[in-house]
Structure formats: structure tokens, C-alpha cells
Design a protein around this motif. Structure first.
Motif: not given
Length: 234
Positions: A35-39, A118-119, A164-166, A224-225
Motif C-alpha cells: 500500500h502506498g507504493k507505485t510499480v 519499483i520498476l 528497486r529495479i528488477i 537507497k536504490v
């Protein structure tokens, strides 16, 4: 007859192991809420990308479906909303084979969305051809498009703290190589349309994903990425 049965048994055994270890992989048991995160999930109108988007939406994330085809993207949007029970899912058109489209997508995203946590660079193809910019299709879509997308979004990722980058790669990267002479001459990882050549170039593009991830991880040390490359299911 016994030899034939033995061979059949070995083939079935290998196929079973391959399916459960390589294809099926492990099942995610995390109960994390988002919740509150954008991906952002590229290529999320089908396959792994769509399944990923559904799971993220179920966890409460705001999910951006970044897909090339408007009709398929909008159809997937309705399906993902229905499956996840979430209205926090948005479709934004993105053609990774067109660098102008990548720039347009990021401009729209940065203006309309205040966060990016998150990407997930998931989209990928295994086809020969050329991109709008004249690059080999697999080099352009599987690597270059995501390379530009990631770099244009890095600032927003850094602003949002532990992001995060995945990069969805493949075990196939182990069989890849980068032919710089071919890149310089033809703007492609390789030439040819036979099944073997196409498969080799796909492996090469997956190696590009891993090399990009490795270098990016080094450059992001102290921020922090964090970034990760993975084989689906592992």
C-alpha cells in the motif's frame, strides 16, 4: 524393449525436473503488503508481466501497465482490475522499440505520478527485425528501450527512498555473447533468421540485461536504490 522404456523414463524424468525447476520455479510465499507504493511493469498485458501485475495489485500497490499495444493493454487493464479487486491499476502506452515513445512515456509518468518505488523491466521478444530507430529488434526492445527507460526514471526512484529495479533476464544469458563489431556495423547483436540464429541473439540480449544490471548495481551503491536480474521463477 527394456532399453526403450529406460530411455522414455529418462526423458520423462528430465522433462519433469526441467518443468519444476526451470519453468515452474518456486512459489512466492511473501505476505508483504505494498500500500502506498507505485510499480511500473513493462509488457504487463500478457504472460509473466500480467501475472506479476495482478499479484502486485492484490498486495495494494498502484500498478502502471506499460504496454505497446493500446487495445491489448486496455483489455489487460480491465482483466487485472477484475482479478485483483483493485482500482489502483493504470495503463500507459509504451513502445520499447521506439526511443521517442520511451521518452514520451517517462514524461507523462513523471508529470502524473508522484512516486515510483519499483520498476520491473519485464517486456521481451524473440523475433528478428528492426526498431523504429534502426536497431536490431531484440537489442532495441530487450535492452536499449529498458536501458533508456531506467535511466530516465532513476531520479524519481532515488527520491522515493528504498526503491528497486528488477530486470527480467533468463538463464539463457549463460549462452550469450556481445559482438561489438556487429553492433557497430549493423546496430544489432547478430544477423540471420534461422531458428538457431534468432535463439542466439535472444541469449545475447539477455546477457545485455545481466551486464546492465551488474554495472547499474555498482553505480547505485550508496543510494537507497537496489537492482536485481532474475530468471523467471527463480
Amino acid at each position: 524393449m527394456s532399453t526403450v522404456l529406460l530411455v522414455i523414463g529418462v526423458v520423462i524424468g528430465v522433462a519433469y525436473i526441467y518443468h519444476h525447476i526451470v519453468v515452474k520455479g518456486e512459489r512466492c510465499t511473501s505476505q508483504a503488503r505494498l500500500h502506498g507504493k507505485t510499480v511500473i511493469v513493462t509488457g504487463s498485458n500478457t504472460g509473466i508481466g500480467k501475472t506479476t501485475a495482478i499479484d502486485l495489485a492484490q498486495r495494494g500497490a498502484r500498478v502502471i501497465l506499460a504496454c505497446r499495444c493500446k487495445n491489448r493493454g486496455e483489455a489487460a487493464l480491465e482483466e487485472i482490475k477484475r482479478e485483483s479487486g483493485s482500482n489502483q491499476v493504470v495503463f500507459m502506452q509504451l513502445d520499447l522499440g521506439n526511443l521517442k515513445s520511451v521518452r514520451s512515456f517517462t514524461e507523462t509518468f513523471l508529470k502524473s505520478e508522484p512516486r515510483l518505488d519499483i520498476l520491473i523491466n519485464n517486456a521481451g521478444i524473440c523475433l528478428q527485425g528492426q526498431t523504429e530507430d534502426g536497431f536490431g529488434l531484440m537489442f532495441g526492445v530487450n535492452h536499449l528501450g529498458h536501458f533508456l527507460l531506467t535511466n530516465l526514471l532513476l531520479g524519481r526512484l532515488k527520491e522515493c527512498g528504498a526503491s528497486r529495479i528488477i530486470n527480467v533476464s533468463s538463464m539463457a544469458h549463460n549462452f550469450g555473447k556481445v559482438d561489438f563489431d556487429c553492433l557497430n556495423t549493423n546496430k544489432a547483436l547478430g544477423l540471420g533468421t534461422s531458428f538457431i540464429r534468432v535463439l542466439q541473439i535472444y541469449c545475447d540480449s539477455k546477457l545485455c540485461n545481466v551486464l546492465f544490471n551488474h554495472e547499474l548495481a555498482k553505480r547505485l551503491q550508496g543510494t537507497k536504490v537496489t537492482c536485481y536480474a532474475l530468471h523467471p521463477g527463480q
